[in-house]
Design a protein around this motif. Structure first.
Motif, PDB file in Angstrom:
ATOM      1  N   ASP A  74      29.552  34.528  10.247  1.00  0.00           N
ATOM      2  CA  ASP A  74      30.637  33.845   9.536  1.00  0.00           C
ATOM      3  C   ASP A  74      31.603  33.172  10.513  1.00  0.00           C
ATOM      4  O   ASP A  74      32.054  32.050  10.285  1.00  0.00           O
ATOM      5  N   LEU A  75      31.924  33.878  11.601  1.00  0.00           N
ATOM      6  CA  LEU A  75      32.825  33.300  12.603  1.00  0.00           C
ATOM      7  C   LEU A  75      32.185  32.094  13.278  1.00  0.00           C
ATOM      8  O   LEU A  75      32.839  31.071  13.500  1.00  0.00           O
ATOM      9  N   GLN A  76      30.891  32.203  13.590  1.00  0.00           N
ATOM     10  CA  GLN A  76      30.190  31.072  14.202  1.00  0.00           C
ATOM     11  C   GLN A  76      30.146  29.881  13.246  1.00  0.00           C
ATOM     12  O   GLN A  76      30.317  28.738  13.671  1.00  0.00           O
ATOM     13  N   ALA A  77      29.968  30.144  11.964  1.00  0.00           N
ATOM     14  CA  ALA A  77      29.960  29.064  10.971  1.00  0.00           C
ATOM     15  C   ALA A  77      31.336  28.406  10.868  1.00  0.00           C
ATOM     16  O   ALA A  77      31.444  27.250  10.460  1.00  0.00           O
ATOM     17  N   SER A  78      32.384  29.126  11.267  1.00  0.00           N
ATOM     18  CA  SER A  78      33.739  28.567  11.259  1.00  0.00           C
ATOM     19  C   SER A  78      34.080  27.874  12.573  1.00  0.00           C
ATOM     20  O   SER A  78      35.215  27.451  12.779  1.00  0.00           O
ATOM     21  N   GLY A  79      33.103  27.797  13.491  1.00  0.00           N
ATOM     22  CA  GLY A  79      33.307  27.062  14.727  1.00  0.00           C
ATOM     23  C   GLY A  79      33.661  27.897  15.941  1.00  0.00           C
ATOM     24  O   GLY A  79      33.947  27.347  17.006  1.00  0.00           O
ATOM     25  N   TYR A  80      33.645  29.221  15.810  1.00  0.00           N
ATOM     26  CA  TYR A  80      33.955  30.079  16.956  1.00  0.00           C
ATOM     27  C   TYR A  80      32.694  30.437  17.714  1.00  0.00           C
ATOM     28  O   TYR A  80      31.633  30.618  17.137  1.00  0.00           O
ATOM     29  N   TRP A  81      32.811  30.543  19.034  1.00  0.00           N
ATOM     30  CA  TRP A  81      31.761  31.094  19.867  1.00  0.00           C
ATOM     31  C   TRP A  81      32.056  32.581  19.961  1.00  0.00           C
ATOM     32  O   TRP A  81      33.182  32.986  20.252  1.00  0.00           O
ATOM     33  N   VAL A  82      31.067  33.418  19.707  1.00  0.00           N
ATOM     34  CA  VAL A  82      31.294  34.861  19.606  1.00  0.00           C
ATOM     35  C   VAL A  82      30.476  35.605  20.657  1.00  0.00           C
ATOM     36  O   VAL A  82      29.300  35.328  20.856  1.00  0.00           O
ATOM     37  N   LYS A  83      31.137  36.564  21.276  1.00  0.00           N
ATOM     38  CA  LYS A  83      30.488  37.452  22.235  1.00  0.00           C
ATOM     39  C   LYS A  83      30.791  38.873  21.775  1.00  0.00           C
ATOM     40  O   LYS A  83      31.949  39.226  21.569  1.00  0.00           O
ATOM     41  N   LEU A  84      29.757  39.687  21.605  1.00  0.00           N
ATOM     42  CA  LEU A  84      29.911  41.053  21.106  1.00  0.00           C
ATOM     43  C   LEU A  84      29.788  42.048  22.255  1.00  0.00           C
ATOM     44  O   LEU A  84      28.855  41.984  23.049  1.00  0.00           O
ATOM     45  N   TYR A  85      30.754  42.962  22.314  1.00  0.00           N
ATOM     46  CA  TYR A  85      30.692  44.076  23.264  1.00  0.00           C
ATOM     47  C   TYR A  85      30.626  45.362  22.465  1.00  0.00           C
ATOM     48  O   TYR A  85      31.405  45.549  21.525  1.00  0.00           O
ATOM     49  N   LYS A  86      29.732  46.255  22.838  1.00  0.00           N
ATOM     50  CA  LYS A  86      29.684  47.601  22.268  1.00  0.00           C
ATOM     51  C   LYS A  86      30.227  48.532  23.343  1.00  0.00           C
ATOM     52  O   LYS A  86      29.629  48.665  24.404  1.00  0.00           O
ATOM     53  N   LEU A  87      31.356  49.157  23.054  1.00  0.00           N
ATOM     54  CA  LEU A  87      32.046  49.942  24.068  1.00  0.00           C
ATOM     55  C   LEU A  87      32.127  51.408  23.684  1.00  0.00           C
ATOM     56  O   LEU A  87      32.348  51.745  22.530  1.00  0.00           O
ATOM     57  N   SER A  88      31.981  52.259  24.669  1.00  0.00           N
ATOM     58  CA  SER A  88      32.249  53.686  24.495  1.00  0.00           C
ATOM     59  C   SER A  88      32.642  54.232  25.855  1.00  0.00           C
ATOM     60  O   SER A  88      32.214  53.719  26.898  1.00  0.00           O
ATOM     61  N   GLY A  89      33.473  55.261  25.848  1.00  0.00           N
ATOM     62  CA  GLY A  89      33.906  55.859  27.097  1.00  0.00           C
ATOM     63  C   GLY A  89      34.798  54.971  27.933  1.00  0.00           C
ATOM     64  O   GLY A  89      34.827  55.098  29.156  1.00  0.00           O
ATOM     65  N   VAL A  90      35.503  54.049  27.295  1.00  0.00           N
ATOM     66  CA  VAL A  90      36.399  53.134  28.012  1.00  0.00           C
ATOM     67  C   VAL A  90      37.849  53.475  27.691  1.00  0.00           C
ATOM     68  O   VAL A  90      38.136  54.166  26.713  1.00  0.00           O
ATOM     69  N   ASP A  91      38.756  52.952  28.504  1.00  0.00           N
ATOM     70  CA  ASP A  91      40.172  53.065  28.177  1.00  0.00           C
ATOM     71  C   ASP A  91      40.750  51.660  28.009  1.00  0.00           C
ATOM     72  O   ASP A  91      40.025  50.665  28.132  1.00  0.00           O
ATOM     73  N   HIS A  92      42.038  51.587  27.744  1.00  0.00           N
ATOM     74  CA  HIS A  92      42.652  50.286  27.459  1.00  0.00           C
ATOM     75  C   HIS A  92      42.556  49.337  28.655  1.00  0.00           C
ATOM     76  O   HIS A  92      42.442  48.129  28.472  1.00  0.00           O
TER      77      HIS A  92
END
Length: 188
Positions: free
Chosen positions: A30-48
């Motif tokens: 949906d975001l790509q169809a709205s013109g955004y380039w999307v990069k997905l990160y799957k995170l665990s064991g991280v801090d801010h």
């Protein structure tokens, strides 16, 4: 999960068997169809700070914003003299938005207490967190429901979703929203 919405006249089931993965994958489409380039990160064991490092690196490639989905780490800020000489501690997503400012923690207690340099936000940040135990629903179910409704609004008959925060149909609320009103600074 079975997803339903409260429409103008009834409670309508809009999807069956929706997983969090399917909901997130479709949100990306949906975001790509709205013109955004999307990069997905799957995170665990991280801090801010790990999340901030990723955002700083991506800002050099044109990052405009980030949606954090799930129970991700929070940056905290403390102000020793907030109101009536009282200390205040609060979450601060500005930490993620400001990719080139300087954040300090003078007392090294894990909470920021200074923000200097270029302090304006450089990117936007949103959160979708499904940790709402009062609903009796799992985090996955709440996130899937939200993303499903978001997709339904973007692609279906969005006239069922009024473009108003508060409206009334007769004497009862027609559409609901959530607002956080922080009034600790008012004279009470």
């Amino acid at each position: 999960y079975e997803i339903s919405i409260d429409t103008v006249n009834k409670n309508e089931v809009i999807e069956n068997d929706l997983s969090v993965k399917k909901a997130v994958d479709r949100y990306i489409q949906d975001l790509q169809a709205s013109g955004y380039w999307v990069k997905l990160y799957k995170l665990s064991g991280v801090d801010h700070t790990d999340i901030k490092d990723i955002m700083v690196a991506d800002s050099k490639s044109g990052l405009v914003g980030a949606v954090m989905i799930g129970d991700l780490p929070i940056a905290w800020y403390e102000n020793d003299n907030d109101f009536k000489d009282k200390k205040a501690v609060f979450p601060i997503d500005l930490y993620f938005m400001d990719t080139d400012g300087d954040w300090g923690d003078a007392d090294e207690d894990g909470k920021f207490d200074s923000h200097t340099g270029k302090i304006e936000p450089d990117v936007w940040v949103g959160r979708i967190n499904g940790d709402l135990p009062a609903t009796g629903k799992s985090e996955g179910q709440i996130i899937s429901e939200y993303l499903s409704r978001n997709h339904f609004f973007r692609t279906q008959n969005y006239n069922k979703f009024p473009q108003r925060l508060f409206s009334h149909n007769g004497s009862s609320p027609y559409y609901r929203s959530l607002a956080y009103h922080d009034d600790d600074w008012t004279a009470t």
